[in-house]
Design a protein around this motif. Structure first.
Motif, PDB file in Angstrom:
ATOM      1  N   HIS A  64     -56.144  34.406  46.688  1.00 25.08           N
ATOM      2  CA  HIS A  64     -56.346  34.987  45.458  1.00 25.08           C
ATOM      3  C   HIS A  64     -57.612  34.683  44.847  1.00 25.08           C
ATOM      4  O   HIS A  64     -58.502  35.373  44.283  1.00 25.08           O
ATOM      5  CB  HIS A  64     -55.020  34.957  44.474  1.00 25.08           C
ATOM      6  CG  HIS A  64     -55.202  35.596  43.139  1.00 25.08           C
ATOM      7  ND1 HIS A  64     -55.485  36.858  43.068  1.00 25.08           N
ATOM      8  CD2 HIS A  64     -55.219  34.956  41.856  1.00 25.08           C
ATOM      9  CE1 HIS A  64     -55.519  36.900  41.823  1.00 25.08           C
ATOM     10  NE2 HIS A  64     -55.450  36.246  41.141  1.00 25.08           N
ATOM     11  N   ARG A 860     -53.198  40.463  31.469  1.00 21.06           N
ATOM     12  CA  ARG A 860     -54.260  40.854  32.371  1.00 21.06           C
ATOM     13  C   ARG A 860     -55.584  40.177  31.835  1.00 21.06           C
ATOM     14  O   ARG A 860     -56.228  39.453  32.759  1.00 21.06           O
ATOM     15  CB  ARG A 860     -54.558  42.166  32.862  1.00 21.06           C
ATOM     16  CG  ARG A 860     -55.624  42.459  33.819  1.00 21.06           C
ATOM     17  CD  ARG A 860     -55.955  43.918  34.150  1.00 21.06           C
ATOM     18  NE  ARG A 860     -54.717  44.320  35.028  1.00 21.06           N
ATOM     19  CZ  ARG A 860     -54.420  45.661  35.377  1.00 21.06           C
ATOM     20  NH1 ARG A 860     -55.551  46.629  35.032  1.00 21.06           N
ATOM     21  NH2 ARG A 860     -53.473  45.910  36.106  1.00 21.06           N
ATOM     22  N   ARG A 865     -51.275  36.246  35.870  1.00 23.55           N
ATOM     23  CA  ARG A 865     -50.727  36.974  36.847  1.00 23.55           C
ATOM     24  C   ARG A 865     -49.082  37.065  36.766  1.00 23.55           C
ATOM     25  O   ARG A 865     -48.630  37.928  37.038  1.00 23.55           O
ATOM     26  CB  ARG A 865     -51.007  36.671  38.149  1.00 23.55           C
ATOM     27  CG  ARG A 865     -52.731  36.505  38.602  1.00 23.55           C
ATOM     28  CD  ARG A 865     -53.200  37.966  38.866  1.00 23.55           C
ATOM     29  NE  ARG A 865     -53.053  38.259  40.109  1.00 23.55           N
ATOM     30  CZ  ARG A 865     -53.049  39.416  40.610  1.00 23.55           C
ATOM     31  NH1 ARG A 865     -53.244  40.625  39.498  1.00 23.55           N
ATOM     32  NH2 ARG A 865     -52.602  39.967  41.765  1.00 23.55           N
ATOM     33  N   ARG A 866     -48.850  36.096  36.455  1.00 25.54           N
ATOM     34  CA  ARG A 866     -47.084  35.724  36.825  1.00 25.54           C
ATOM     35  C   ARG A 866     -46.607  36.716  35.553  1.00 25.54           C
ATOM     36  O   ARG A 866     -45.660  37.342  35.797  1.00 25.54           O
ATOM     37  CB  ARG A 866     -46.621  34.352  36.318  1.00 25.54           C
ATOM     38  CG  ARG A 866     -45.268  34.056  36.473  1.00 25.54           C
ATOM     39  CD  ARG A 866     -45.110  32.809  36.325  1.00 25.54           C
ATOM     40  NE  ARG A 866     -45.418  32.218  34.966  1.00 25.54           N
ATOM     41  CZ  ARG A 866     -44.569  32.176  33.862  1.00 25.54           C
ATOM     42  NH1 ARG A 866     -43.612  32.825  33.753  1.00 25.54           N
ATOM     43  NH2 ARG A 866     -45.405  31.592  32.679  1.00 25.54           N
ATOM     44  N   GLU A 868     -48.095  39.361  34.236  1.00 20.25           N
ATOM     45  CA  GLU A 868     -48.370  40.543  34.425  1.00 20.25           C
ATOM     46  C   GLU A 868     -47.207  41.084  35.284  1.00 20.25           C
ATOM     47  O   GLU A 868     -46.831  42.306  35.050  1.00 20.25           O
ATOM     48  CB  GLU A 868     -49.569  40.660  34.859  1.00 20.25           C
ATOM     49  CG  GLU A 868     -50.146  42.213  35.206  1.00 20.25           C
ATOM     50  CD  GLU A 868     -51.378  42.224  36.017  1.00 20.25           C
ATOM     51  OE1 GLU A 868     -51.847  43.356  36.303  1.00 20.25           O
ATOM     52  OE2 GLU A 868     -52.204  41.110  35.963  1.00 20.25           O
ATOM     53  N   ALA A 869     -46.773  40.380  36.301  1.00 24.55           N
ATOM     54  CA  ALA A 869     -45.822  40.773  37.246  1.00 24.55           C
ATOM     55  C   ALA A 869     -44.400  41.088  36.386  1.00 24.55           C
ATOM     56  O   ALA A 869     -43.658  41.986  36.932  1.00 24.55           O
ATOM     57  CB  ALA A 869     -45.522  39.656  38.310  1.00 24.55           C
ATOM     58  N   GLN A 894     -45.987  46.888  42.916  1.00 22.84           N
ATOM     59  CA  GLN A 894     -47.161  45.809  42.126  1.00 22.84           C
ATOM     60  C   GLN A 894     -46.810  44.645  42.008  1.00 22.84           C
ATOM     61  O   GLN A 894     -47.556  43.523  42.089  1.00 22.84           O
ATOM     62  CB  GLN A 894     -47.680  46.902  41.217  1.00 22.84           C
ATOM     63  CG  GLN A 894     -48.626  48.260  41.426  1.00 22.84           C
ATOM     64  CD  GLN A 894     -49.115  48.942  40.269  1.00 22.84           C
ATOM     65  OE1 GLN A 894     -50.002  48.365  39.567  1.00 22.84           O
ATOM     66  NE2 GLN A 894     -48.748  49.894  40.046  1.00 22.84           N
ATOM     67  N   ASP A 897     -46.332  42.475  44.894  1.00 24.87           N
ATOM     68  CA  ASP A 897     -47.401  42.087  45.442  1.00 24.87           C
ATOM     69  C   ASP A 897     -48.003  40.912  44.744  1.00 24.87           C
ATOM     70  O   ASP A 897     -48.579  39.871  45.186  1.00 24.87           O
ATOM     71  CB  ASP A 897     -48.337  43.348  45.409  1.00 24.87           C
ATOM     72  CG  ASP A 897     -48.215  44.293  46.186  1.00 24.87           C
ATOM     73  OD1 ASP A 897     -47.801  44.119  47.252  1.00 24.87           O
ATOM     74  OD2 ASP A 897     -48.746  45.505  46.048  1.00 24.87           O
ATOM     75  N   ILE A 898     -47.917  40.954  43.273  1.00 22.90           N
ATOM     76  CA  ILE A 898     -48.485  39.758  42.710  1.00 22.90           C
ATOM     77  C   ILE A 898     -47.434  38.490  43.015  1.00 22.90           C
ATOM     78  O   ILE A 898     -48.111  37.202  43.080  1.00 22.90           O
ATOM     79  CB  ILE A 898     -48.530  40.029  41.151  1.00 22.90           C
ATOM     80  CG1 ILE A 898     -49.367  41.241  40.611  1.00 22.90           C
ATOM     81  CG2 ILE A 898     -48.605  38.686  40.340  1.00 22.90           C
ATOM     82  CD1 ILE A 898     -49.480  41.644  39.337  1.00 22.90           C
ATOM     83  N   TYR A 899     -46.121  38.604  43.084  1.00 21.06           N
ATOM     84  CA  TYR A 899     -45.291  37.513  42.976  1.00 21.06           C
ATOM     85  C   TYR A 899     -45.490  36.776  44.381  1.00 21.06           C
ATOM     86  O   TYR A 899     -45.447  35.704  44.687  1.00 21.06           O
ATOM     87  CB  TYR A 899     -43.655  38.063  43.088  1.00 21.06           C
ATOM     88  CG  TYR A 899     -43.242  38.217  41.544  1.00 21.06           C
ATOM     89  CD1 TYR A 899     -43.616  37.224  40.618  1.00 21.06           C
ATOM     90  CD2 TYR A 899     -42.493  39.040  41.249  1.00 21.06           C
ATOM     91  CE1 TYR A 899     -43.120  37.176  39.495  1.00 21.06           C
ATOM     92  CE2 TYR A 899     -41.911  39.234  40.137  1.00 21.06           C
ATOM     93  CZ  TYR A 899     -42.052  38.333  39.102  1.00 21.06           C
ATOM     94  OH  TYR A 899     -41.659  38.581  37.677  1.00 21.06           O
ATOM     95  N   GLU A 901     -48.502  37.099  46.092  1.00 23.12           N
ATOM     96  CA  GLU A 901     -49.565  36.376  46.107  1.00 23.12           C
ATOM     97  C   GLU A 901     -49.518  34.900  45.559  1.00 23.12           C
ATOM     98  O   GLU A 901     -50.128  33.884  46.005  1.00 23.12           O
ATOM     99  CB  GLU A 901     -50.544  36.987  45.174  1.00 23.12           C
ATOM    100  CG  GLU A 901     -51.332  38.338  45.794  1.00 23.12           C
ATOM    101  CD  GLU A 901     -52.290  38.875  45.072  1.00 23.12           C
ATOM    102  OE1 GLU A 901     -53.489  38.396  44.815  1.00 23.12           O
ATOM    103  OE2 GLU A 901     -52.093  39.993  44.272  1.00 23.12           O
ATOM    104  N   SER A 907     -39.920  37.177  43.563  1.00 27.60           N
ATOM    105  CA  SER A 907     -40.194  38.113  44.723  1.00 27.60           C
ATOM    106  C   SER A 907     -38.749  38.441  45.500  1.00 27.60           C
ATOM    107  O   SER A 907     -38.795  39.730  45.553  1.00 27.60           O
ATOM    108  CB  SER A 907     -41.082  37.354  45.349  1.00 27.60           C
ATOM    109  OG  SER A 907     -40.557  36.526  46.500  1.00 27.60           O
TER     110      SER A 907
END
Length: 925
Positions: A64, A860, A865-866, A868-869, A894, A897-899, A901, A907
């Motif tokens: 990332h 964002r 990121r966490r 945002e997920a 989406q 995908d972040i989780y 990453e 997840s």
């Protein structure tokens, strides 16, 4: 105009300027996406391509980070190139014509078309082959890069085999055709059609002796390696070439014995091959590198591989530039030996160096000879020994970079680095036996780590294992890891194979200032550092330390890495640390340690403030920046995130260093400064590890209960985020006990606030409301409005769980208003999420989605990121409730995908949602 190059070093050129693509792994990410431009490359495939079979535990975070930096580099190109995350992978949206490999394949494919005339075919293939500017993916390692290189080489070979005969038929100068074919024949010496074309071209160019020599070389190789005779095509080309008797002459063959079982170094050998293929005007190549890295071994091995290219002989000398046994070899001594080897009677050799050098160059005129000048001290020692015209090649090895030869003699430089893990494993297997490697892979990994990729250290270790076959590799690995230092385990009675002694020969060449800096580098936390960290360590300005860094780089005791970072391998760092412990006074070492920790602390605190301006202020402020310390200037949040990502290992090591030095305040402040970044980057495990270190240091001095409370409070927050509410409650209650009876009401309030969140996760909702109410009363009493908003938000979240939706909406909307008024955007993002959650439960789905959109935008912007997920998960839930499962699936994917990453525990929950939704769709159909 811009181009992305793969057929050579991975480069991105915009308007003729090379953009910084960062370190090798980052360039590998870009290359792995570029070969499939326009298509999604799954994250797992990307990891396999870049990291092979042994990715680090934090590989998704590393990927990332690389992607974020590549996106910034690609921003220069505007909309012409975008790096997007979609469908569980990344895609590089780019015009394939701007990627040289893809353009090469398209042109070569068109050339194979049946409608092309010979001239059109030649034009297409010339353009295609003109895109090559070196070994594909040069400098990138690993199985995938090697596989791509092999595929590209086969495609290049096919294109050349098609083009070369057409060029001869079209009347292209045969010398140009020979130049086209010769480099590939060196790489593919058993491809007879290639040799046949070269022989035809040489014959047509009036060079029959070279044609004959070419035929003899390939005939011998066919016989030795395949047990076969030349085929019809090659034999026909040879028979057409006129023969000429070869002249007999004395040919010196002075190369030392090649290393038996030489392994690895494929990229470096290819680079030397490329130097030789360019050698129309090339006279000198310089192989430099740190002590023990295998410069002489590589040079001797390559010289043996290409000796047939130098039919007039090979000369060799050890110049003793870094030899403890005596002074470097004098040019007069070397020239006399060379001239005698070339048949000059000793009585005819002049007495002065200029005359000797002139005679030496005269004797080389018209000859093709390889001159291996090993272990040079400096450029002045080498210059009299160089040939005077093309045809001969001087290959020089040195611990110094000999940049003067590069600048004035046009030498081509090759810096030799330590071995990769795969190369080191192959070396050990060749020396001790493949069966022993397979029997104990864990011991092999420990040996490779201890030897830091240094061939000398690996060779010493392999020799010990080979000469004591009764020793298991585990025993050998234990010797390396349990010795007082690894340097002790790699000691030897022969100075040439004693790692410590070999390093010392380079160290002794330094002036006092350079020697001091090298020693202090042993005190650095982490494997490398930027110039401001090094300057702070030394207590110097950056303009003062820069020339000293250049001196250490010149001596190959230090390497400059991408993005202006400096580092050396672990064994050199151990040697530097050993020297500073022995030579520098303890007070000087302690002052240097304080300075470098001060650098990391003040930069980290500044970065933390940029990430979270409204974070609770510390009660114990750090001391002012110490004299001689130059913190990193961070302009904005993006710069802070980038710095934290770049310095993760160093910052983690800095906490260990501060604790080992029993610097309690520094340990605590460093740990505190990392909290926001670790939370944003979802690196709770490292955060907990740092906090536990800080706790251990603080407990040695229990006279500061407030600091202990802060650490327990932070541990409680981190444990809750990692999914351990029971552990979280334990630490938060300890924090309250330590604060009991003290005046720090703000500290107690924030603990009550977090304890309320923790017990809410444990299902104790009345207690959660009680804790939030306690915090609210304190915040209101003291006019702390950001805290008041957080308490209202927490209370609103509990009320929505209890079904008190109107009460919850009132609390959360008031929290949003306060946070937006204060400009506390992280707090506002949390509160917008809460308002959206309430609207969802009230059935106001459009309003909920509007709130989630605002919350996601803010998270964002914060780079979180966490969270945002989490918002995407809530968004999907609302879409599903509103009757739009397709949009729900899109939002959940989406989030997933972040989780994935960031390797987040939630997840599994998202996968369950997606599976459940797919099952509903299947049942309805």
């Amino acid at each position: 105009m811009w181009d992305l190059r793969i057929l050579g070093p991975v480069e991105l050129l915009a308007d003729g300027r090379r953009l910084d693509l960062g370190p090798a792994k980052q360039r590998a990410v870009l290359a792995a996406l570029a070969v499939d431009a326009g298509r999604t490359v799954p994250v797992e495939v990307l990891i396999d391509r870049v990291w092979d079979e042994h990715p680090p535990r934090t590989v998704r975070n590393a990927l990332h980070t690389h992607v974020l930096r590549l996106r910034r580099s690609l921003e220069t190109l505007g909309d012409a190139a975008r790096l997007e995350f979609r469908d569980g992978g990344y895609a590089l949206s780019i015009d394939p014509e701007r990627v040289d490999l893809l353009r090469f394949r398209r042109l070569a494919g068109r050339a194979r078309g049946p409608a092309q005339s010979p001239g059109q075919t030649a034009d297409l293939l010339r353009e295609a082959l003109g895109l090559w500017h070196g070994q594909p993916l040069a400098g990138l390692r690993g199985e995938w890069a090697a596989q791509v290189r092999d595929e590209c080489e086969q495609q290049r070979l096919s294109a050349t085999l098609t083009l070369a005969p057409i060029e001869l038929e079209l009347g292209t100068p045969p010398g140009a055709v020979a130049d086209l074919v010769r480099p590939l024949l060196e790489t593919h010496p058993l491809v007879e059609p290639l040799a046949a074309v070269l022989i035809r071209a040489l014959r047509a160019d009036g060079r029959p002796s070279e044609a004959l020599a070419c035929y003899r070389r390939i005939r011998q190789r066919l016989r030795d390696e395949l047990g076969a005779a030349p085929g019809h095509e090659l034999e026909t080309a040879h028979q057409a070439a006129p023969r000429r008797p070869a002249a007999e002459a004395y040919v010196p063959r002075q190369l030392p014995l090649d290393v038996r079982g030489f392994t690895g170094r494929e990229a470096e050998l290819s680079t030397l091959d490329e130097f030789l293929d360019e050698a129309d005007g090339l006279l000198v190549a310089v192989v430099s590198g740190t002590a023990g890295v295998g410069k002489s071994t590589l040079a001797v091995h390559w010289a043996h591989e290409v000796r047939d290219r130098f039919p007039d002989g090979q000369l060799h000398v050890n110049l003793r530039g870094f030899d403890p046994g005596g002074p470097p070899a004098a040019p007069a001594e070397v020239l006399r030996g060379f001239l005698e080897a070339l048949g000059v009677p000793s009585q005819r050799i002049p007495g002065d160096v200029p005359a000797q050098a002139a005679l030496f160059r005269s004797r080389l005129t018209g000859r093709r000879m390889l001159i291996l000048l090993d272990n040079a001290a400096d450029a002045a020692q080498v210059r009299p020994l160089l040939p005077g015209e093309a045809g001969c090649l001087a290959l020089v090895t040195s611990r110094a970079s000999l940049s003067g030869l590069v600048a004035t003699e046009g030498a081509r430089p090759l810096r030799l680095d330590t071995m990769s893990g795969a190369e080191g494993r192959e070396l050990l297997a060749r020396r001790v036996g493949e069966h022993r490697i397979k029997d104990d892979p864990d011991a092999v990994d420990r040996i490779l780590t201890a030897c830091a990729g240094l061939p000398l250290a690996l060779a010493i270790t392999a020799a010990r294992a080979a000469t004591h076959p009764s020793f298991s590799l585990g025993t050998v690995a234990a010797e390396l890891t349990e010795a007082r230092t690894r340097l002790d385990a790699l000691a030897d009675s022969d100075p040439a194979t004693d790692v410590r002694a070999v390093f010392s020969w380079s160290y002794r060449t330094l002036d006092p200032a350079g020697a001091r800096l090298f020693r202090l580098l042993g005190l650095l936390p982490g494997p490398d550092a930027g110039i401001n960290a090094v300057a702070s360590l030394a207590g110097m300005r950056t303009d003062e330390v820069r020339p000293l860094l250049a001196l250490l780089i010149q001596a190959n005791l230090l390497a400059e890495q991408p993005a202006g970072r400096y580092g050396c391998h672990d064994l050199l760092r151990a040697y530097a640390r050993e020297l500073t412990d022995r030579i520098d006074p303890e007070a000087d070492r302690r002052a240097a340690t304080h300075r470098v920790l001060d650098f990391y602390l003040h930069t980290a605190l500044a970065g933390d403030h940029l990430l979270y301006p409204n974070r609770t202020k510390l009660y114990d402020r750090p001391d002012p920046v110490a004299a001689g310390v130059t913190p990193e200037p961070l302009a904005d949040m993006a710069a802070a995130l980038d710095w934290f990502a770049r310095e993760q290992r160093q910052l983690r090591a800095a906490v260990d260093l501060a604790a080992a030095a029993d610097l309690g305040t520094l340990t605590f402040l460093l740990t505190w400064a990392l909290g926001t970044y670790y939370d944003r980057d979802w690196n709770g495990r490292d955060w907990i590890a740092c906090l536990e270190i800080a706790l251990a240091v603080a407990q040695r001095r229990p006279d500061d209960p407030l600091r202990l409370a802060r650490i327990h409070y932070s541990l409680g927050s981190a444990q809750r985020e990692l999914g351990h509410p029971d552990r979280s409650q334990h630490h938060l209650e300890l924090a309250l006990e330590l604060l009991d009876g003290r005046d720090e009401v703000g500290e107690r309030a924030i603990v009550h606030l977090n304890l309320g969140t923790t017990v809410r996760e444990l299902g104790r909702y009345d207690e959660a409301l009680e804790q939030a109410q306690l915090a609210l009363e304190v915040y209101r009493a003291h006019g702390w409005r950001a805290g008041e908003a957080s308490a209202l938000n927490n209370m609103g979240w509990v009320h929505v769980i209890l079904g008190n939706y109107e009460v919850a909406l009132d609390h959360c909307q008031r929290a949003v208003a306060i946070q937006e008024e204060l400009g506390n955007w992280p707090g506002a993002a949390h509160s917008w999420d809460s308002v959206g959650y309430v609207h969802h439960h009230l059935g106001a789905y459009a309003e909920a989605l509007t709130c989630y959109r605002r919350s996601r935008e803010l998270f964002r912007e914060q780079g979180d990121r966490r969270l945002e997920a989490i918002i995407l998960t809530h968004t999907g839930d609302t879409h599903l409730a509103a009757g739009d499962p397709a949009l729900a699936r899109d939002a959940w994917r989406q989030a997933l995908d972040i989780y994935e990453e960031i390797d987040h525990r939630d997840s599994a929950e998202i996968r369950a949602k997606l599976r459940s939704d797919l099952a509903r769709v299947a049942q309805s159909s």
